[in-house]
Scaffold this motif. Structure first.
Motif, PDB file in Angstrom:
ATOM      1  N   GLN A 281       0.821  -1.202   0.000  1.00 31.43           N
ATOM      2  CA  GLN A 281       0.000   0.000   0.000  1.00 31.43           C
ATOM      3  C   GLN A 281       0.859   1.257   0.000  1.00 31.43           C
ATOM      4  OE1 GLN A 281      -2.654   0.518   3.271  1.00 31.43           O
ATOM      5  NE2 GLN A 281      -3.960   1.910   2.127  1.00 31.43           N
ATOM      6  N   THR A 282       2.087   1.105   0.477  1.00 30.61           N
ATOM      7  CA  THR A 282       2.974   2.256   0.514  1.00 30.61           C
ATOM      8  C   THR A 282       3.386   2.685  -0.891  1.00 30.61           C
ATOM      9  OG1 THR A 282       3.772   1.690   2.711  1.00 30.61           O
ATOM     10  CG2 THR A 282       5.224   3.035   1.363  1.00 30.61           C
ATOM     11  N   ASP A 284       1.621   1.854  -3.642  1.00 32.37           N
ATOM     12  CA  ASP A 284       0.433   1.980  -4.490  1.00 32.37           C
ATOM     13  C   ASP A 284      -0.782   2.061  -3.560  1.00 32.37           C
ATOM     14  OD1 ASP A 284      -1.883   1.437  -5.990  1.00 32.37           O
ATOM     15  OD2 ASP A 284      -0.812   0.096  -7.356  1.00 32.37           O
ATOM     16  N   PRO A 285      -1.579   3.135  -3.653  1.00 28.92           N
ATOM     17  CA  PRO A 285      -2.709   3.298  -2.726  1.00 28.92           C
ATOM     18  C   PRO A 285      -3.656   2.096  -2.736  1.00 28.92           C
ATOM     19  CG  PRO A 285      -2.492   5.231  -4.159  1.00 28.92           C
ATOM     20  CD  PRO A 285      -1.459   4.242  -4.606  1.00 28.92           C
ATOM     21  N   ALA A 319       2.278   3.117   5.129  1.00 31.55           N
ATOM     22  CA  ALA A 319       0.849   3.442   5.062  1.00 31.55           C
ATOM     23  C   ALA A 319       0.212   3.378   6.451  1.00 31.55           C
ATOM     24  CB  ALA A 319       0.144   2.456   4.129  1.00 31.55           C
ATOM     25  N   ARG A 335     -12.933  -1.530   1.951  1.00 31.28           N
ATOM     26  CA  ARG A 335     -12.003  -1.833   0.856  1.00 31.28           C
ATOM     27  C   ARG A 335     -12.144  -3.278   0.367  1.00 31.28           C
ATOM     28  NH1 ARG A 335      -6.800   1.066   0.367  1.00 31.28           N
ATOM     29  NH2 ARG A 335      -7.001   3.085   1.354  1.00 31.28           N
TER      30      ARG A 335
END
Ligand code: 5AD
Ligand code: FES
Length: 358
Positions: A281-282, A284-285, A319, A335
């Motif tokens: 996630q860091t 790529d969101p 993240a 999510r």
């Protein structure tokens, strides 16, 4: 050979794996779809949670990639108190997380070992042992591993970081505190003691080749581990390995390479637990969602009290560092639903591969 043909094989060999790791575009998407199909048919669309408690950033090691390495004197060192850890575990229980994972820099002095044993007992007291306990506390003696197992920990994560000895020593100093063979011995000891044992590697390291990555996947299969965690390598400016920051694949490519590793491993080991690492996630969101869709089935939401999280930056821009545990809770639920998955609350979420083997 055609990609479709490789994807139908019963047993992937090294050359198949390298070929799959090299896929791009439509072929890569085909790989991801196949891995998702395999996961859904073997494990359903369920996602397991492990509430992550980052106990301490005090560490005796100096891994060349890690932001909290012993030789980084910019880091303020902390250690949660026993009560703080138990509070985190209670919070996990309140949020209906079935399991907690305790992670820490490596320490093996007797006080530390005893504290962990005591913590395991105290966490087991919460609601009659309803929380599963995963440990991720580095290399320890067999005696220590046994003591913690007997106290009630049943899963242990110890990433090999790279199964290639030469690469291992390019990302770790070569001295008595960093020994490739001891690490292997630790993994073997954990397996022999009966832990659900997890290992893993970073993806996109300098000097890492597709052949080395294929070797990592073969290593996981050979060891028949129950769990695997793989995330993209993120270079940290306050570490020695940062000097090669311009030699690693671009963020997109590292992300895709990580997803391909996850997808291929899902084909090779259909029923193991695989985590969608926060490092995804860091860079790529939507990294964790992508990892879940490529075959991962575990997420580790952070439960560390917010005031300490800034000090546990093993890599930069981690993240969720500013998010409250309760925010992660609802955020993750939404999510996962958005990608057709469902979080399984109140369950330990053991590895199906492991359960069947027992
Ligand atoms: N980038 C990505 N992952 C890292 N880890 C440590 N440092 C980094 C980094 N710079 C991973 C290691 C370790 C886990 C806790 O975090 O694989 O086992
Ligand atoms: Fe932390 Fe979404 S998981 S805010």
């Amino acid at each position: 050979m055609d990609i479709a043909e490789i994807l139908e094989k019963n047993r992937l060999e090294r050359e198949d794996i390298v070929r799959l790791l090299a896929t791009q575009g439509a072929e890569m998407e085909q790989l991801f779809r196949k891995a998702l199909d395999v996961k859904l048919s073997r494990l359903d669309n369920k996602v397991h949670l492990r509430g992550l408690i980052e106990l301490s950033n005090v560490c005796r090691k100096s891994c060349l990639y890690c932001g909290v390495r012993r030789d980084n004197d910019k880091v303020e060192r902390y250690m949660l108190t026993e009560d703080e850890v138990v509070e985190c575990a209670r919070l996990a229980h309140q949020l209906n997380y079935g399991s907690v994972a305790i992670q820490s820099g490596e320490r093996n002095d007797p006080e530390f070992v005893a504290m962990i044993t005591c913590l395991i007992h105290r966490i087991k007291e919460i609601d009659n042992g309803s929380l599963g306990i995963t440990l991720s506390l580095g290399e320890q003696s067999e005696e220590t591993y046994r003591q913690w197992f007997e106290a009630g920990a049943h899963r242990y994560l110890l990433r090999i970081e790279s199964s290639d000895e030469e690469l291992y020593y390019r990302i770790h100093p070569r001295n008595e505190r960093h020994d490739f063979h001891r690490r292997l011995d630790c993994i073997d000891a954990l397996l022999a003691l009966g832990y659900q044992t997890g290992t893993g590697v970073m993806v996109g390291l300098p000097f890492q080749t597709l052949d080395i990555l294929a070797g990592d996947l073969l290593f996981f299969r050979e060891k028949d581990v129950a769990m695997v965690g793989m995330g993209p390598y993120i270079s940290h400016p306050d570490t020695p390995l940062y000097q090669y920051a311009d030699q690693i694949p671009a963020a997109d490519d590292r992300m895709n390479l990580t997803l391909k590793m996850i997808a291929i491993l899902r084909l090779m080991m259909p029923e193991i637990n695989m985590v969608a690492a926060t490092a995804n996630q860091t860079i790529d969101p939507l990294g964790r969602e992508k990892a879940i869709r490529a075959g991962a089935n575990v997420i580790m939401p952070n439960l560390t009290p917010n005031e300490y999280r800034e000090d546990y930056l093993i890599y930069p821009d981690k993240a969720c560092v500013g998010d409250k545990p309760e925010e992660c809770f609802s955020c993750l639920d939404i999510r996962m639903r958005a990608i057709g998955h469902e979080i399984l609350y109140k369950e330990w979420g053991d590895s199906v591969a492991f359960t069947k083997k027992m």
